[in-house]
Scaffold this active site. Structure first.
Site, short mmCIF file in Angstrom:
data_model
loop_
_atom_site.label_atom_id
_atom_site.label_comp_id
_atom_site.label_asym_id
_atom_site.label_seq_id
_atom_site.Cartn_x
_atom_site.Cartn_y
_atom_site.Cartn_z
N CYS A 105 124.13 8.70 -40.28
CA CYS A 105 123.66 8.38 -41.63
C CYS A 105 123.39 9.66 -42.42
CB CYS A 105 122.43 7.47 -41.58
SG CYS A 105 122.04 6.72 -43.19
N ASP A 134 113.29 5.48 -40.88
CA ASP A 134 112.74 4.75 -42.04
C ASP A 134 111.31 4.31 -41.75
OD1 ASP A 134 115.79 4.44 -42.40
OD2 ASP A 134 114.87 3.94 -44.32
N ARG A 161 118.30 6.68 -52.31
CA ARG A 161 118.24 6.13 -50.96
C ARG A 161 117.78 7.21 -49.98
NH1 ARG A 161 121.54 8.84 -49.00
NH2 ARG A 161 120.66 8.08 -47.06
N GLY A 162 117.49 6.74 -48.74
CA GLY A 162 116.88 7.64 -47.76
C GLY A 162 115.37 7.50 -47.91
N ALA A 163 114.69 7.29 -46.77
CA ALA A 163 113.28 6.90 -46.83
C ALA A 163 112.38 7.90 -47.56
CB ALA A 163 112.77 6.66 -45.41
N ARG A 190 112.96 -2.52 -51.64
CA ARG A 190 113.65 -2.51 -50.33
C ARG A 190 112.57 -2.71 -49.26
NH1 ARG A 190 118.04 1.95 -49.01
NH2 ARG A 190 118.76 0.37 -47.55
N ASN A 193 115.75 2.91 -37.90
CA ASN A 193 116.61 3.79 -38.69
C ASN A 193 117.94 3.07 -38.93
OD1 ASN A 193 117.10 6.40 -39.97
ND2 ASN A 193 118.54 6.80 -38.31
N LYS A 194 118.84 3.73 -39.62
CA LYS A 194 120.13 3.15 -40.00
C LYS A 194 120.79 2.39 -38.84
CE LYS A 194 121.55 3.07 -43.23
NZ LYS A 194 121.26 1.86 -44.05
N LYS A 231 106.21 8.08 -42.41
CA LYS A 231 107.19 7.10 -41.90
C LYS A 231 106.55 6.24 -40.80
CE LYS A 231 110.73 9.32 -44.06
NZ LYS A 231 111.61 10.29 -43.43
#
Ligand code: RUB
Length: 304
Positions: free
Chosen positions: A125, A194, A18-20, A60, A204-205, A230
């Site tokens: 996050c 993201d 996880r994490g872009a 995702r 983002n989160k 991004k």
């Protein structure tokens, strides 16, 4: 599906990866694994790459880094023979992974220069790019303190706290709803992204936009650390960024709440007016020049 590709794809879907940035590098790695192990005809290879591409893109929806990584590798695929094609996929994937890691290091360097000695930083996050800024500021000898949110419901903040403590940084974990309470102690907010839309909005989160509002109210600078992959080329033509909604079970057990509905969007959009700067590998920019980054600077893949 190739088992190695599936392992990565399911890892992304189930958030073991996880994490872009990590998601993007993992997707490139999956295409590389597919190419390395392939045997068959040229046409079969091209069809197979297409299937792997679609499979990865479906894992995702929100982080454009995943799409940009996949297109970087696939759109640059060239060669007459199957071996040439395979080698080009492997080369492109390796190139993307290297560029991506270098970008994070450069962001750390540029961002760290913007952190004043004695600062207290708030992060949300678990962003490798934001952490790199914080860690490089600390390693350059600046006395810093960090507050980080636990980040409900997935608790990515736990990873952040542990990483910062490991580095010897003074770190305090708070619940997400305590952000406004502590904002008076914060000198600068640094978060990741993201996706960045062409109008400079940062996805983002979930909770990032609330933090940005609170920072704005308290006149605390709000910075975003994000590699140029991004940025979303598709938003230039008006495509909206899809916000992923994950299962209710991540919040609570719905069986214990008869008659209660749950919603679990895991990202939100922070408008550019609440963002002071975006730290990229090509320099620190205003969110208002996001379009220029997409048009002139982005070296990463764009859907053809
Ligand atoms: C992670 C998240 C991170 C960004 C940036 O969400 O929102 O802030 O992806 O991370 P999730 P990085 O845990 O749902 O993937 O800087 O590492 O790319």
């Amino acid at each position: 599906m190739h088992p190695g590709v599936k392992e990565i794809g399911e890892g992304i879907r189930e958030m073991r990866i996880r994490g872009a940035g990590r998601i993007a590098r993992a997707a490139a790695e999956a295409l590389k694994i597919y190419a390395e192990d392939f045997s068959g005809s040229r046409d079969e290879f091209i069809q197979g790459v297409e299937k792997v591409k679609e499979y990865l893109l479906d894992t995702r929806p929100t982080a454009v880094s995943l799409r940009n990584a996949v297109y970087y590798v696939v759109n640059r695929m060239k060669g007459e023979s199957v071996d040439e094609l395979r080698e080009s996929v492997i080369r492109n994937a390796e190139e993307f992974i290297t560029l991506s890691k270098e970008a994070v290091k450069k962001i750390g360097k540029f961002g760290a220069q913007r952190i004043r000695d004695g600062s207290t930083i708030l992060t949300h996050c678990n962003s490798s790019a934001a952490l790199e800024v914080i860690i490089q500021a600390h390693r350059s000898g600046k006395e810093i303190k960090v507050f980080n949110t636990e980040t409900r419901p997935w608790l990515q903040g736990h990873i952040t706290s542990r990483r910062l403590a490991e580095e010897g940084i003074d770190v305090t974990m708070i619940v997400d709803s305590a952000v406004r309470y502590f904002m008076r102690d914060i000198d600068v907010v640094v978060v990741g992204a993201d996706t960045i839309a062409s109008n400079g909005a940062v996805i983002n989160k979930i909770g990032t936009s609330q933090i940005a509002l609170v920072a704005h109210e308290a006149r605390v600078p709000f910075m975003v650390a994000a590699e140029t992959y991004k940025f979303s080329p598709e938003t230039v033509i008006g495509k909206l960024v899809e916000i992923e909604e994950r299962p209710a079970e991540e919040i609570a057990d719905p069986k214990e709440f008869p008659g209660v509905k749950f919603r679990n969007p895991v990202f939100d959009a922070t408008p550019p007016e609440y963002i002071d700067a975006i730290i990229t590998e090509v320099g620190i920019i205003s969110p208002y020049i996001a379009y220029q980054i997409i048009k002139e600077v982005m070296q990463f893949g764009v859907e053809s």
